[in-house]
Design an enzyme around this catalytic site. Structure first.
Site, PDB file in Angstrom:
ATOM      1  N   CYS A   1       0.968  -1.111  -0.025  1.00 29.79           N
ATOM      2  CA  CYS A   1       0.020   0.068  -0.150  1.00 29.79           C
ATOM      3  C   CYS A   1       0.920   1.174   0.115  1.00 29.79           C
ATOM      4  O   CYS A   1       1.601   1.487  -1.002  1.00 29.79           O
ATOM      5  CB  CYS A   1      -0.966  -0.004   1.027  1.00 29.79           C
TER       6      CYS A   1
ATOM      7  N   HIS B   1      -3.696  -4.809  -0.368  1.00 27.91           N
ATOM      8  CA  HIS B   1      -3.639  -5.142   0.849  1.00 27.91           C
ATOM      9  C   HIS B   1      -3.609  -6.813   0.935  1.00 27.91           C
ATOM     10  O   HIS B   1      -4.573  -7.435   1.191  1.00 27.91           O
ATOM     11  CB  HIS B   1      -4.546  -4.829   2.082  1.00 27.91           C
TER      12      HIS B   1
ATOM     13  N   GLU C   1      -2.836  -8.838   3.444  1.00 30.11           N
ATOM     14  CA  GLU C   1      -3.079  -9.278   4.736  1.00 30.11           C
ATOM     15  C   GLU C   1      -4.535  -9.019   4.745  1.00 30.11           C
ATOM     16  O   GLU C   1      -5.066  -9.590   5.907  1.00 30.11           O
ATOM     17  CB  GLU C   1      -2.223  -8.659   5.634  1.00 30.11           C
TER      18      GLU C   1
END
Length: 204
Positions: free
Chosen positions: A80, A186, A188
């Site tokens: 990001c 992202h 994650e």
């Protein structure tokens, strides 16, 4: 040893949990000395470009990071805003970026979008990865990732772009030059798509 840089930005524990789930050794770096045994580096980030650069510069880890990435050629992945600060500069601020990849960060110009939309670009979106690139190995042909951003990375060299997405316009969402990688989305927060991508990075 995957080392995640803690300069006050990003959900570090989410990355730690994924790497542990993959049975990959991981630790968080709070000081330059914590980077000594790194074999790969994760550079997370959320928020504004200048704030991220200020926090990184004040962390005491910038000089060591530069040395490991530029001299020792350790693989690094920016996430990001961590990807955006790999650039030379950003429309969002006035501070210079890391300059690891030849490019600048631009704000989406919604006045040129064909459909009515708004910023930030938030939510799930499919991406078009470069065929055969190792970062996207063993993923579906059209993987989905979670995005949250109003700025995008504009590469000055087309070969540095390894994936694109579309939000009103086509934009670069992943970059790679030598040992340096970055993704705008992202991983994650992207379920198995993100887990596989982080595994691929660990396997580089």
């Amino acid at each position: 040893m995957i080392v995640i840089i803690n300069y006050g930005l990003g959900n570090l524990n989410a990355f730690v949990n994924i790497f542990k789930q993959l049975d990959i050794t991981v630790k968080i770096a709070n000081h330059a000395s914590d980077l000594e045994n790194a074999t790969k580096i994760v550079l997370p980030g959320v928020g504004a470009f200048d704030h991220a650069m200020t926090k990184l510069n004040e962390s005491g880890m910038r000089e060591t990071l530069d040395y490991l990435v530029l001299n020792k050629k350790l693989p690094v992945i920016g996430i990001c805003v961590g990807m955006q600060i790999l650039a030379k500069s950003s429309d969002e601020g006035i501070l210079p970026g890391l300059g690891y990849i030849d490019g600048v960060v631009r704000k989406f110009d919604t006045s040129h979008f064909k459909q009515k939309t708004r910023l930030p670009h938030m939510g799930w979106n499919d991406i078009e990865p470069q065929p055969g690139h190792s970062l996207f190995k063993d993923l579906e042909k059209v993987p989905l990732y979670y995005f949250l951003h109003s700025y995008y990375f504009e590469c000055n060299k087309v070969e540095d772009a390894i994936a694109t997405a579309n939000y009103g316009t086509k934009f670069v969402c992943a970059v790679n030059k030598d040992n340096i990688y970055g993704v705008q989305f992202h991983p994650e927060k992207s379920h198995h798509y993100g887990v596989q991508l982080l595994k691929n990075f660990a396997d580089l």
